[in-house]
Design an enzyme around this catalytic site. Structure first.
Site, PDB file in Angstrom:
ATOM      1  CE1 TYR B 105      43.307  38.948  43.909  1.00  0.00           C
ATOM      2  CE2 TYR B 105      41.189  39.551  44.849  1.00  0.00           C
ATOM      3  CZ  TYR B 105      41.983  39.320  43.743  1.00  0.00           C
ATOM      4  OH  TYR B 105      41.478  39.465  42.476  1.00  0.00           O
ATOM      5  CE1 TYR B 144      37.110  41.051  44.798  1.00  0.00           C
ATOM      6  CE2 TYR B 144      37.936  39.010  43.857  1.00  0.00           C
ATOM      7  CZ  TYR B 144      37.916  40.399  43.899  1.00  0.00           C
ATOM      8  OH  TYR B 144      38.708  41.105  43.037  1.00  0.00           O
ATOM      9  NE  ARG B 154      35.262  42.680  39.316  1.00  0.00           N
ATOM     10  CZ  ARG B 154      36.378  42.504  38.617  1.00  0.00           C
ATOM     11  NH1 ARG B 154      37.553  42.641  39.167  1.00  0.00           N
ATOM     12  NH2 ARG B 154      36.329  42.205  37.340  1.00  0.00           N
ATOM     13  CG  HIS B 157      38.827  38.595  38.390  1.00  0.00           C
ATOM     14  ND1 HIS B 157      37.865  38.786  39.354  1.00  0.00           N
ATOM     15  CD2 HIS B 157      39.924  39.267  38.836  1.00  0.00           C
ATOM     16  CE1 HIS B 157      38.340  39.534  40.329  1.00  0.00           C
ATOM     17  NE2 HIS B 157      39.600  39.843  40.045  1.00  0.00           N
ATOM     18  CG  HIS B 159      44.234  40.537  38.586  1.00  0.00           C
ATOM     19  ND1 HIS B 159      43.757  41.798  38.321  1.00  0.00           N
ATOM     20  CD2 HIS B 159      43.522  40.088  39.648  1.00  0.00           C
ATOM     21  CE1 HIS B 159      42.803  42.106  39.191  1.00  0.00           C
ATOM     22  NE2 HIS B 159      42.637  41.079  40.017  1.00  0.00           N
TER      23      HIS B 159
END
Lengths: 188, 234
Positions: B105, B144, B154, B157, B159
């Site tokens: 991110y 990640y 995770r 995905h 959000h």
């Protein structure tokens, strides 16, 4: 055929990427009414500040009218007031926003809701957002508010009251996730 | 004035509980007392309405927000925003954020040892059209690691955040990809007890929205709470 709703999932630790572009900490801007500031902290079960929370706010204007077509009330709209805020906490779990004191709005039956701000709370660790409300401790309408009256333990109602700080148009209101001072949240 | 008609309550198991111990962060933050059940007043059935002027022209294509194209497998993610009765919800503001193709991110707290892409911010925004449709162009996010438990990863995905017609229709969720082997291992995905509701979180590969020579398409319809039909359902 009825469809099942999409489940909620946590905003996670990087919520600021998604929410910051629409941060609104001054709801008042050019709106009519008494400007107030609400400031406080968001704390977890261990009393530690929560630095990755976001409060979303929704409230009526100074006359008690919502900027939404389903509010068919007779109180006037204020074109300068949307009533929406989005306020992140900082590294110490602190938040602060400026708005106008909301007017009282109709409640269920023929009741009147005391001035209040609806809060939708997001953070890492919450798989589903939480709803609560901010009331102003010095509002005389609080005694007759139909939503405050739903809280069985009168002592817990106090968790929704923002306290006026000395002499200023500023209120202090904390959100506590767990423990003796746990904030009342609503199932709505 | 008559009382407003509220929105339906979730059927048991279709929404996560606040406390879900396998997701460690929920333990110190989930409220310990049950929320106080309250009716939907004018304060809950209303909510902010955002106009089309909120969305800039570059905000639906996350691969072209900078000087050069973002790195990664380009994909199209689109679908409809509906209520429980299948009615489209035009005008819904849809916000999206995600990590890059390497699983990183653009955020100071993300210290995962994977490269940042200077041409990828990972934020997009759209307003659903008259049929409730939305469409983003982005890159497929990477998986990640996180520190929830030993060797925790995770699943890929994206959000999503949606504002429906009222403040109580607000939804923030995550979209997953079909066939991801990490899904059965993920405590966040597995917080939803009802298997039909859980499947709603997974997009479908969609040849129809796939653009030849350009990008694979994924279809993901998002369902917000519907209106209660009778006062008894309030």
């Amino acid at each position: 055929m009825r469809l099942v709703t999409t489940p909620s999932q946590t905003v996670g630790p990087y919520v600021h990427i998604g929410f910051d572009p629409m941060t609104v900490t001054d709801l008042a801007k050019d709106a009519a009414g008494e400007r107030i500031v609400v400031a406080g902290r968001v704390l977890d079960g261990a009393g530690q500040p929560i630095p990755d929370a976001v409060l979303e706010l929704w409230q009526a204007n100074a006359a008690g009218r919502y900027a939404h077509p389903e509010d068919a009330g007779s109180a006037p709209l204020d074109p300068a007031f949307l009533g929406f805020g989005r306020v992140p906490t900082d590294g110490d779990g602190r938040f602060r926003f400026t708005t106008i004191r909301p007017g009282a709005a109709p409640g269920p039956g023929n009741t009147l809701q005391a001035p209040h701000i609806v809060v939708c709370l997001f953070m890492r660790g919450l798989l589903r957002h939480l709803f609560t409300r901010i009331y102003l401790e010095d509002a005389p309408e609080n005694a007759g508010d139909p939503i405050l009256a739903l809280i069985d333990e009168p002592a817990r109602r106090g968790t929704l009251l923002a306290r006026r700080t000395a002499g200023e148009a500023e209120y202090r209101w904390d959100i506590v996730m767990q423990g003796d001072r746990e904030t009342v949240f609503f199932d709505v | 004035m008559a009382d407003p008609v509220g929105y339906r309550r979730a059927a048991p198991g279709t929404q996560p509980e606040w406390l879900h111990p396998p997701y460690r962060s929920s333990v110190g933050r989930a409220p310990t007392r049950p929320p106080v059940r309250a009716p939907h007043t004018i304060s809950e059935i209303t909510g902010p309405i955002f106009g089309h002027d909120r969305v800039g022209p570059d905000e639906v294509d996350l691969t072209r927000q900078h000087g050069a194209p973002a790195i990664g497998e380009r994909i199209i993610v689109g679908g409809r925003v509906l209520d429980e009765d299948g009615r489209p919800l035009p005008g819904t503001l849809v916000e999206l954020w995600q990590c890059n193709a390497a699983g990183r991110y653009r955020h100071p707290l993300d210290q995962h040892d994977a490269p940042l892409d200077p041409n990828f911010t990972g934020f997009g925004r759209a307003i659903a059209d008259a049929e409730g449709r939305y469409r983003f162009v982005t890159v497929r996010p990477g998986a990640y690691p996180w520190r929830n438990h030993a060797n925790a990863w995770r699943p890929a995905h994206i959000h999503f955040s949606l504002f429906g017609p009222g403040f109580v229709t607000r939804l923030v969720t995550q979209m997953y990809f079909p066939g991801d082997p990490l899904l059965p291992l993920d405590p966040i995905f597995n917080c939803v007890a009802d298997p039909v509701a859980q499947q709603r979180l997974i997009a479908a590969f969609d040849l129809e929205s796939t653009v030849p020579e350009v990008a694979l398409g994924y279809r993901w319809d998002i369902v917000l709470r519907g209106r209660a039909a009778t006062p008894m359902e309030r």
